[in-house]
Motif scaffolding. Structure first.
Motif, PDB file in Angstrom:
ATOM      1  N   ASP A 153      77.455  45.253   7.690  1.00 14.33           N
ATOM      2  CA  ASP A 153      76.869  43.678   7.225  1.00 14.33           C
ATOM      3  C   ASP A 153      77.854  42.717   7.668  1.00 14.33           C
ATOM      4  O   ASP A 153      78.935  42.565   6.990  1.00 14.33           O
ATOM      5  CB  ASP A 153      76.152  43.453   6.113  1.00 14.33           C
ATOM      6  CG  ASP A 153      75.753  42.039   5.829  1.00 14.33           C
ATOM      7  OD1 ASP A 153      75.459  41.361   6.695  1.00 14.33           O
ATOM      8  OD2 ASP A 153      75.715  41.431   4.641  1.00 14.33           O
ATOM      9  N   PRO A 154      77.701  42.120   9.032  1.00 13.61           N
ATOM     10  CA  PRO A 154      78.996  41.254   9.645  1.00 13.61           C
ATOM     11  C   PRO A 154      79.250  39.933   8.673  1.00 13.61           C
ATOM     12  O   PRO A 154      80.210  39.396   8.500  1.00 13.61           O
ATOM     13  CB  PRO A 154      78.506  41.015  10.743  1.00 13.61           C
ATOM     14  CG  PRO A 154      77.079  41.302  10.900  1.00 13.61           C
ATOM     15  CD  PRO A 154      76.630  42.213  10.020  1.00 13.61           C
ATOM     16  N   TYR A 155      78.171  39.634   7.845  1.00 13.64           N
ATOM     17  CA  TYR A 155      78.213  38.768   7.097  1.00 13.64           C
ATOM     18  C   TYR A 155      79.099  38.806   5.995  1.00 13.64           C
ATOM     19  O   TYR A 155      79.954  37.890   5.463  1.00 13.64           O
ATOM     20  CB  TYR A 155      76.790  37.862   6.722  1.00 13.64           C
ATOM     21  CG  TYR A 155      76.076  37.405   8.005  1.00 13.64           C
ATOM     22  CD1 TYR A 155      76.545  36.384   8.654  1.00 13.64           C
ATOM     23  CD2 TYR A 155      75.039  38.165   8.356  1.00 13.64           C
ATOM     24  CE1 TYR A 155      75.727  36.222   9.982  1.00 13.64           C
ATOM     25  CE2 TYR A 155      74.236  37.763   9.527  1.00 13.64           C
ATOM     26  CZ  TYR A 155      74.605  36.895  10.605  1.00 13.64           C
ATOM     27  OH  TYR A 155      73.979  36.572  11.653  1.00 13.64           O
ATOM     28  N   SER A 156      78.760  39.960   5.217  1.00 14.79           N
ATOM     29  CA  SER A 156      79.555  40.031   4.004  1.00 14.79           C
ATOM     30  C   SER A 156      80.589  41.195   4.102  1.00 14.79           C
ATOM     31  O   SER A 156      81.346  41.411   3.228  1.00 14.79           O
ATOM     32  CB  SER A 156      78.745  40.890   3.078  1.00 14.79           C
ATOM     33  OG  SER A 156      78.025  41.911   3.471  1.00 14.79           O
ATOM     34  N   ALA A 157      80.791  41.301   5.583  1.00 19.36           N
ATOM     35  CA  ALA A 157      81.887  42.253   5.813  1.00 19.36           C
ATOM     36  C   ALA A 157      81.835  43.727   5.006  1.00 19.36           C
ATOM     37  O   ALA A 157      82.978  44.187   4.620  1.00 19.36           O
ATOM     38  CB  ALA A 157      83.232  41.761   6.062  1.00 19.36           C
ATOM     39  N   SER A 158      80.783  43.982   4.819  1.00 21.91           N
ATOM     40  CA  SER A 158      80.761  45.380   4.152  1.00 21.91           C
ATOM     41  C   SER A 158      79.358  46.511   4.360  1.00 21.91           C
ATOM     42  O   SER A 158      78.605  45.797   5.333  1.00 21.91           O
ATOM     43  CB  SER A 158      80.410  44.909   2.570  1.00 21.91           C
ATOM     44  OG  SER A 158      79.314  44.327   2.407  1.00 21.91           O
ATOM     45  N   TYR A 159      79.375  47.282   4.086  1.00 21.26           N
ATOM     46  CA  TYR A 159      78.290  48.353   4.243  1.00 21.26           C
ATOM     47  C   TYR A 159      77.239  48.109   3.145  1.00 21.26           C
ATOM     48  O   TYR A 159      77.567  48.017   2.335  1.00 21.26           O
ATOM     49  CB  TYR A 159      78.694  49.719   4.163  1.00 21.26           C
ATOM     50  CG  TYR A 159      79.460  49.976   5.518  1.00 21.26           C
ATOM     51  CD1 TYR A 159      78.697  50.572   6.670  1.00 21.26           C
ATOM     52  CD2 TYR A 159      80.738  49.667   5.963  1.00 21.26           C
ATOM     53  CE1 TYR A 159      79.076  50.672   8.101  1.00 21.26           C
ATOM     54  CE2 TYR A 159      81.427  49.978   7.110  1.00 21.26           C
ATOM     55  CZ  TYR A 159      80.354  50.648   8.183  1.00 21.26           C
ATOM     56  OH  TYR A 159      80.913  50.859   9.377  1.00 21.26           O
ATOM     57  N   GLY A 194      85.992  49.235  15.447  1.00 20.98           N
ATOM     58  CA  GLY A 194      86.176  48.823  14.100  1.00 20.98           C
ATOM     59  C   GLY A 194      85.155  49.186  13.195  1.00 20.98           C
ATOM     60  O   GLY A 194      84.314  49.950  13.418  1.00 20.98           O
ATOM     61  N   PRO A 195      85.037  48.390  12.001  1.00 18.56           N
ATOM     62  CA  PRO A 195      84.251  49.114  10.892  1.00 18.56           C
ATOM     63  C   PRO A 195      82.631  49.042  11.304  1.00 18.56           C
ATOM     64  O   PRO A 195      81.801  49.606  10.773  1.00 18.56           O
ATOM     65  CB  PRO A 195      84.471  48.245   9.761  1.00 18.56           C
ATOM     66  CG  PRO A 195      85.757  47.661   9.901  1.00 18.56           C
ATOM     67  CD  PRO A 195      85.936  47.577  11.377  1.00 18.56           C
ATOM     68  N   LYS A 196      82.446  48.009  12.126  1.00 19.49           N
ATOM     69  CA  LYS A 196      80.871  48.070  12.526  1.00 19.49           C
ATOM     70  C   LYS A 196      80.338  49.142  13.212  1.00 19.49           C
ATOM     71  O   LYS A 196      79.118  49.603  13.184  1.00 19.49           O
ATOM     72  CB  LYS A 196      80.822  46.760  13.617  1.00 19.49           C
ATOM     73  CG  LYS A 196      81.216  46.881  14.997  1.00 19.49           C
ATOM     74  CD  LYS A 196      80.507  45.637  15.535  1.00 19.49           C
ATOM     75  CE  LYS A 196      80.946  45.627  17.158  1.00 19.49           C
ATOM     76  NZ  LYS A 196      82.383  45.815  17.566  1.00 19.49           N
TER      77      LYS A 196
END
Lengths: 320, 320
Positions: free
Chosen positions: B54-60, B268-270
């Motif tokens: 989730d790019p908004y919360s920068a978490s999975y 990166g993480p995405k």
């Protein structure tokens, strides 16, 4: 009387010389007899081609690194018109890696790169070699059912290695604060999984347990047996394993690139060096000069330990 | 009775001491192995594969469609020509490693027989592993891009020409593999008893026959491990793409291993969720193939009793 003795000595010497000659002739004959088989000739030529190509490449590299740029462009194969040692100075001055910091970016220059290389290579070689050595020792010399778990783990990782787990590893390392943290990364290298464990298992199996039993009867504890009896017996293997590991770590840049970006080493600098265009360091002679500088410690180590490395490495492990 | 009891108490106390020592050595490395190798490589990867970044919360975050990443990967590999090209390139690199194997076996045989020049060959053939990989990359790159262009009057160097880049990388792989496996295989062969070779010789074996009937069966157990471990290597094999071109390498030189690596480093993480799904799919392919290869090699290779080389040799001759 003395004349007779002298004559006897003379004939004896002559006989010895003849014997030596015939032995030499036989050895030479035997040596050349090996070349009678076309299979051997073919193999010999094939391997020689490989060896000569390596030597020629290094020679060409050395010559190129000592040429002025114009000289290099005009005459790619000849001897340098003038030995341009300044290429090494230019490489020394311009070999750097730019890393991100809180304030922007920072240049890590040669001396710091060298320090990073030495520190990383020494610690990152010592930690896994020691841990593999100790775990293999415990798994070989002590009879516990858990040994099967250890061996299974090692074989499993070799046969079915985790594929493409870099992303998850990076994420986990970030969570555990291992990412970009030298100390934690070295702690993470306390590992036994890998072919090193199998080599050490072979080595410990080759060292008789009778030494341990004798020491036990004399009242020595486990730790004392390990440090004063068993470890000295394996010191040659340790040296070889450590040197091999050191060379691998010295040459490694992927670890710095992926997990330790704030601590770049010389190999990483060399890797990034080749993509620089349009400045002093983008010229081949200077790039090759930099490569020669970075290779020097490995070459010195290899030459120093050559007998040990080439002579003692065998498949089942290492000769202890 | 009391003596027996005391002895058993003593034994158990000694055993406890052994256990404490054993687990003090094995405990930490095994825990770290579970945490940092097994967990991310075999379990954490599943958690990632069913999550979405989730790019908004920068978490999975977990998603309702747990097969989303798997479907995305299958769609990508079916439609994206880059993935297809990478798969084809991986096949070629993997096939090349098979083609190189006889060359390495012959080299090892030559070295183990201590034929002419063995000492020199041994030292030189180890150089590619001892000097930094980057020096060979730089030498090869500069030779191909400057010296070869000059020598053959080419418009471009093979590493600058899109059509020739992959071929040039394969030649580099062949060049670097000249002495590959030398230590491992020659170590095994040096353990073959001279009596066995003499017996073979008296039965009329020439050198090639010795290689075929004595050396190969001896190498079989080591070779089998190499082959089984190599199956997974298909997904990580790379002909030095990253070393030569960095992360910006074109699809023409990419392999599956490189593609996965560059996706993690560039994206990166995405990309981790997608990559984790890809990794699981690859593992699902690798595992049955590995087990099948193991079964085939064990079933159809020389069996434990016929692996006695001379026995195998006699059997073959009798069959003839």
């Amino acid at each position: 009387m003395s004349k007779v003795l002298n004559n006897e000595n003379f004939t004896k010497n002559n006989e010895n010389k003849d014997l030596l000659k015939s032995v030499r002739a036989r050895t030479v004959k035997k040596y050349f007899a090996q070349f009678k088989s076309p299979f051997v000739i073919l193999l010999c030529v094939w391997i020689a081609v490989g060896c000569i190509s390596y030597l020629l490449a290094l020679y060409w590299g050395l010559m190129s690194s000592l040429k002025e740029v114009l000289n290099y462009m005009e005459d790619l194969f000849g001897f340098p018109r003038r030995l341009a040692w300044e290429n090494y100075a230019t490489a020394f001055e311009n070999l750097f890696v730019s890393i991100p910091t809180d304030d922007g970016r920072r240049r890590v220059v040669f001396l710091e790169l060298l320090y990073n290389s030495v520190l990383f290579s020494v610690v990152a070689s010592t930690v896994p070699v020691v841990s593999q050595m100790l775990v293999a020792y415990a798994a070989t010399k002590y009879n516990f059912a858990f040994n099967k778990v250890l061996h299974f783990s090692v074989v499993m990782v070799i046969v079915v290695p985790p594929i493409g787990s870099l992303g998850t590893t990076l994420q986990l390392y970030r969570l555990l604060r291992i990412y970009d943290n030298f100390f934690m990364l070295m702690v993470a290298r306390i590992s036994f999984a890998g072919s090193g464990f199998l080599v050490w298992s072979g080595v410990w199996r080759g060292i008789s347990s009778e030494y341990m039993d004798a020491a036990k009867i004399d009242g020595a504890g486990h730790f004392r047996i390990l440090t004063t009896i068993m470890l000295p017996l394996a010191r040659v293997t340790f040296t070889i394993m450590w040197v091999l590991c050191f060379i691998t770590n010295w040459n490694s840049y992927s670890m710095q690139y992926t997990l330790l970006p704030s601590m770049p080493n010389l190999s990483l600098a060399l890797w990034s060096f080749q993509f620089d265009v349009g400045n002093a360091i983008s010229w081949p002679p200077i790039q090759i000069a930099a490569a020669m500088v970075v290779s020097l410690p490995c070459l010195i180590l290899y030459i120093s330990f050559q007998e040990l490395l080439v002579g003692n490495l065998t498949s089942g492990g290492l000769k202890g | 009775m009391s003596t027996n009891l005391r002895r058993s108490k003593k034994i158990s106390r000694a055993r406890i001491g052994e256990g404490v020592f054993y687990f003090s050595i094995v405990g930490v490395p095994f825990f770290l192995f579970l945490l940092l190798t097994v967990f991310p490589g075999y379990f954490y990867i599943f958690i990632f594969a069913i999550q979405k970044y989730d790019p908004y919360s920068a978490s999975y975050v977990f998603q309702s469609d747990i097969l989303y990443n798997f479907r995305a990967f299958i769609a990508e590999i079916a439609s994206n020509p880059n993935w297809q090209q990478a798969t084809l390139n991986s096949f070629i690199v993997y096939g090349l490693s098979w083609l190189l194997m006889p060359m390495q076996l012959f080299t090892a045989f030559y070295i183990s027989k201590k034929m002419p020049g063995t000492k020199f060959y041994k030292v030189i053939l180890m150089l590619p592993g001892m000097l930094p990989g980057m020096i060979w990359v730089l030498l090869y790159k500069n030779f191909a891009e400057f010296a070869l262009v000059d020598l053959l009057n080419l418009p471009y160097g093979p590493l600058s020409n899109v059509d020739q880049q992959f071929g040039a990388l394969l030649i580099y792989v062949v060049w670097m593999a000249w002495g590959g496996g030398m230590l491992l295989y020659s170590g095994v062969l040096s353990g073959v008893s001279p009596e066995l070779i003499d017996a073979g010789r008296s039965d009329g074996l020439n050198l090639l026959g010795e290689f075929w009937y004595i050396a190969l069966p001896q190498l079989y157990p080591v070779w089998i491990v190499d082959v089984i471990a190599g199956v997974a290597g298909f997904f990580s094999a790379s002909p030095g793409t990253f070393e030569f071109f960095g992360l910006n390498a074109g699809p023409n030189v990419s392999t599956l291993g490189f593609l996965m690596f560059s996706r993690v480093m560039n994206g990166g993480p995405k990309n981790y969720g997608f990559d984790a799904a890809a990794s699981i799919c690859f593992s699902l392919i690798v595992m049955p193939i590995t087990l099948f290869v193991k079964w085939v090699l064990e079933r159809y290779g020389p069996s434990e009793d016929t692996r006695e080389p001379i026995h195998w040799f006699w059997q073959r001759r009798r069959n003839r």
